[in-house]
Design an enzyme around this catalytic site. Structure first.
Site, PDB file in Angstrom:
ATOM      1  N   CYS A 167       0.800  -1.234   0.000  1.00 26.93           N
ATOM      2  CA  CYS A 167       0.000   0.000   0.000  1.00 26.93           C
ATOM      3  C   CYS A 167       0.832   1.284   0.000  1.00 26.93           C
ATOM      4  CB  CYS A 167      -0.951   0.003   1.194  1.00 26.93           C
ATOM      5  SG  CYS A 167      -1.681  -1.581   1.603  1.00 26.93           S
TER       6      CYS A 167
ATOM      7  N   ARG B 242       6.242 -11.349   5.731  1.00 25.01           N
ATOM      8  CA  ARG B 242       5.682 -11.187   7.076  1.00 25.01           C
ATOM      9  C   ARG B 242       6.215 -12.275   7.995  1.00 25.01           C
ATOM     10  NH1 ARG B 242      -0.678  -9.970   5.553  1.00 25.01           N
ATOM     11  NH2 ARG B 242      -0.243  -8.297   4.067  1.00 25.01           N
TER      12      ARG B 242
ATOM     13  N   GLN C 211       1.004 -10.865  -3.138  1.00 26.95           N
ATOM     14  CA  GLN C 211      -0.371 -10.380  -3.086  1.00 26.95           C
ATOM     15  C   GLN C 211      -0.801  -9.901  -4.468  1.00 26.95           C
ATOM     16  OE1 GLN C 211      -0.112  -7.393   0.125  1.00 26.95           O
ATOM     17  NE2 GLN C 211      -1.690  -8.580   1.153  1.00 26.95           N
TER      18      GLN C 211
ATOM     19  N   ASP D  78      -2.369  -7.360  -5.587  1.00 31.73           N
ATOM     20  CA  ASP D  78      -2.719  -6.070  -5.010  1.00 31.73           C
ATOM     21  C   ASP D  78      -3.263  -5.105  -6.048  1.00 31.73           C
ATOM     22  OD1 ASP D  78      -2.720  -5.087  -2.453  1.00 31.73           O
ATOM     23  OD2 ASP D  78      -0.553  -5.118  -2.265  1.00 31.73           O
TER      24      ASP D  78
ATOM     25  N   HIS E 164      -4.852  -0.780  -5.953  1.00 27.45           N
ATOM     26  CA  HIS E 164      -5.360   0.380  -5.220  1.00 27.45           C
ATOM     27  C   HIS E 164      -6.021   1.336  -6.192  1.00 27.45           C
ATOM     28  CE1 HIS E 164      -2.266  -1.248  -2.484  1.00 27.45           C
ATOM     29  NE2 HIS E 164      -3.138  -0.902  -1.564  1.00 27.45           N
TER      30      HIS E 164
ATOM     31  N   LYS F 100     -15.542  -2.085   4.796  1.00 27.06           N
ATOM     32  CA  LYS F 100     -14.965  -3.041   3.853  1.00 27.06           C
ATOM     33  C   LYS F 100     -15.937  -4.170   3.541  1.00 27.06           C
ATOM     34  CE  LYS F 100     -12.611  -6.092   7.181  1.00 27.06           C
ATOM     35  NZ  LYS F 100     -11.373  -6.865   7.425  1.00 27.06           N
TER      36      LYS F 100
ATOM     37  N   HIS G 240      -8.471  -0.191  -1.234  1.00 26.84           N
ATOM     38  CA  HIS G 240      -7.593  -1.352  -1.334  1.00 26.84           C
ATOM     39  C   HIS G 240      -8.439  -2.526  -1.823  1.00 26.84           C
ATOM     40  CE1 HIS G 240      -4.655   0.468   1.651  1.00 26.84           C
ATOM     41  NE2 HIS G 240      -5.772   1.057   2.026  1.00 26.84           N
TER      42      HIS G 240
END
Length: 665
Positions: free
Chosen positions: A359, A388, A406, A408, A410, A490, A536
């Site tokens: 992000c 992680r 991910q 991902d 945005h 969300k 996101h």
């Protein structure tokens, strides 16, 4: 103490959250979709004919995954759908603790919640529980159940609760008591309070009214695992006893059958047998090595993901794997998420951090230039690898790892664009997931929590936009009031696999926080600088975890378009190898996506058995008749024998299968 579970046990699959997971709440809501469930490739196949000459089979229409017939499976109740079952499991956890302390008086109890398929309880015991111990404990539990003991709640003061705990020397309960902020303190007794056979625990409920409300032959103890107290590696290692409980013996039998089927589908076993991926302990736990076959399949998945995103109006970006720690301070990750981040690295006397999320990098791209309202929305997608920290005891194949990619994206948009953008994401995720046969979803909408950032107006508009987008899509959903992250509402979407398990994959998260933290702006039509809305979103969650889900969903029988080896040509004898190689060359030249191999050097029967074991979707025998006719004798793992098919027809079908992601020939 037996209480509602807030932390998933170590054996539960990891879901890679899209947005910064600052919210402490866990959603539990369901959505029913009208489409059919995920298909299971047909397991009972007619025997393959080893004859070199076969009459032409009937024409079979190619079907996409979602059109195939699903595996008939029993519908078992869940904690969310059946409150009585939830109470049974919670009470079974208490009975487990009671039975254990009766048999092993020196054992100290800690916590024991219900979980998806049952319950567990954590014990501090000097000796490890054996299989024989579990059998004894289960037998004692059944005795307690048959005694029809009442389960009674009692409210006491904090001082009274403390005195009772100290009297029975349960230090873990004292720590739990200190963590309870509400008063009065609730205690649940099994048996009449004060009686000789009574047992009690700190608990908020709920429970059944008496032990005989539980069917004694519908419970079982499954395994023992280690678990640190409070999940802290510096605290004592406890023994976690897992159990399952159902409303009837028949449900328990059905559950055991499903467990056997789940074990047969274990992605770790299939991944090894099919040579798809591995975890190399010499390199470190939780780090995935993609072998050639698995890497090709991952390539197919990622290529499809990119194509669908580009068609959907997204632009692709790439970002680094590491950044200075100051960036993670600004984003808030080091303050809220540091326990899941690896330690920092010193580079040229400055501290850097492996990225746990993408992000902030996308935010920096947005900040790289001034933005006008005319440029919004901006949709940026990235298959970004993140890192992680996970405790070694929680790592589980592809489901819980330390390095993963991910999917991902945005979206930076105007407030009045949120509804259309969310609807666009929903349409995109349905398009993408349907390619893999997933059509049965559960949708959860989480709204504003008590503590949050952002104005009342922007929250209300965002929540209304999400509701309107779901209404326009025609999807039902359940609202978790107050369950959103502090930075925005969300949507979480779960998919259902071939044996009925639910996997949370897709997340759509509105974020008011990062635009504020990074001071993001755009110039509006009135020349004023205003704050954009950030969304996101992820579809798979992570490529690794999604691949594990796919492997178990298909039980290794992947659809043809996704398979690393789509077709294996089997010559009847060495005399037919040249024709087999010629056919392979023609297919690959006309359809570069086709993955075709030629086997040889063994008897035909052995070649067929080997292809079966390796789950090759299409086996094609070639002999004299096929060579003379310019054809292949085709057999599909999911469709059975298709008979003699001309090479030209095979080429056309292979093109269509690969171009349209079809599961059958």
């Amino acid at each position: 103490m037996a209480a509602r579970p807030h932390v998933m046990p170590a054996t539960v699959s990891q879901t890679h959250s899209r947005a910064p997971p600052f919210s402490k709440r866990t959603l539990a809501a369901r959505r029913r979709h009208s489409s059919s469930s995920v298909p299971l490739p047909q397991q009972k196949r007619p025997p393959f004919s080893a004859s070199a000459s076969v009459t032409t089979g009937s024409e079979t229409k190619a079907k996409t995954s979602q059109e195939a017939e699903p595996l008939p499976l029993p519908e078992l109740p869940t904690n969310e759908s059946d409150d009585e079952l939830l109470r049974i499991r919670h009470s079974a956890a208490h009975i487990l603790a009671m039975a254990t302390q009766r048999l092993f008086p020196d054992v100290q109890v800690t916590i024991g919640p219900w979980i998806d398929n049952g319950f567990y309880y954590d014990f501090d015991a000097k000796e490890a529980f054996s299989d024989a111990d579990l059998k004894k404990i289960k037998k004692e539990m059944q005795k307690i159940i048959r005694k029809k003991l009442p389960i009674v709640s009692e409210e006491v003061t904090r001082d009274e609760a403390k005195a009772r705990i100290e009297a029975i020397n349960e230090p873990y309960k004292l720590e739990i008591l200190d963590a309870i902020k509400e008063e009065p303190i609730t205690i649940y007794h099994i048996g009449e309070p004060g009686s000789e056979e009574s047992w009690w625990d700190l608990c908020a409920g709920p429970h059944v009214e008496k032990t005989s409300d539980i069917t004694s032959n519908a419970i079982d103890l499954e395994k023992v695992a280690g678990a640190y107290w409070r999940g802290d590696e510096t605290r004592p290692m406890l023994q976690r006893v897992y159990g399952t409980a159902w409303k009837s013996k028949e449900q328990l039998v059905q559950y055991r059958e499903l467990q056997k089927e789940a074990a047969r589908r274990d992605h770790r076993l299939i991944g090894k047998n099919l040579d798809l991926f591995s975890i190399q302990e010499e390199a470190g736990g939780g780090l995935v090595f993609w072998h050639p076959k698995g890497a090709y399949m991952r390539h197919k998945i990622e290529s499809l993901w990119k194509d669908i995103h580009l068609r959907g109006g997204y632009e692709l970006i790439y970002s680094p794997h590491i950044a200075q720690q100051d960036l993670w301070h600004t984003s808030g990750h080091l303050g809220f998420y540091s326990e899941s981040m690896f330690n920092g690295l010193e580079v040229d006397k400055e501290m850097y951090q492996l990225k746990p999320m993408n992000c902030p990098f996308h935010v920096l791209v947005y900040k790289d230039q001034k933005r006008s309202y005319r440029q919004l929305p901006q949709r940026w997608a990235e298959l970004g690898t993140v890192y992680r920290y996970e405790r070694s005891g929680t790592l589980q194949g592809l489901f819980r790892v330390r390095g993963f990619t991910q999917d991902d994206a945005h979206i930076f948009c105007l407030p009045n664009q949120v509804e259309d953008e969310i609807l666009g994401v929903i349409n995109l995720l349905e398009d993408l997931l349907s390619k893999f046969g997933f059509a049965d979803y559960e949708v959860n909408l989480s709204t504003r929590p008590e503590k949050s950032v952002g104005s009342d107006e922007v929250w209300q508009k965002s929540e209304d936009a999400i509701r309107s987008a779901l209404a326009r899509k025609g999807w039902d959903f359940i609202v978790d009031e107050g369950g959103g992250a502090f930075y925005g509402p969300k949507i979480d979407i779960k998919i259902k696999d071939a044996i009925g398990r639910k996997w949370q994959c897709s997340t759509i998260q509105v974020d008011f926080n990062l635009p504020e933290r990074f001071d993001l702006k755009y110039t509006d039509s009135d020349a004023a600088e205003k704050r954009p809305i950030m969304i996101h979103r992820a579809i798979f969650g992570s490529v690794e975890r999604f691949f594990g889900i796919l492997t178990e969903n298909y039980a290794g029988d992947f659809p043809i378009w996704l398979s690393a080896e789509q077709m294996r040509i089997l010559p009847v004898s060495e005399d037919h190898v040249a024709y087999a190689e010629e056919v392979k060359a023609r297919i690959v030249a006309a359809c570069p996506q086709a993955r075709v191999t030629v086997a040889g050097g063994e008897r035909l029967g052995k070649l067929i058995r080997t292809a079966e074991v390796e789950k090759v979707p299409l086996m094609c025998v070639v002999g004299d008749s096929e060579r003379e006719a310019g054809a292949l004798n085709v057999r599909s793992r999911t469709q059975g024998e298709l008979g003699s098919v001309s090479v030209e027809d095979v080429i056309q079908r292979m093109k269509v299968m690969n171009d349209e992601q079809l599961s059958e020939f």
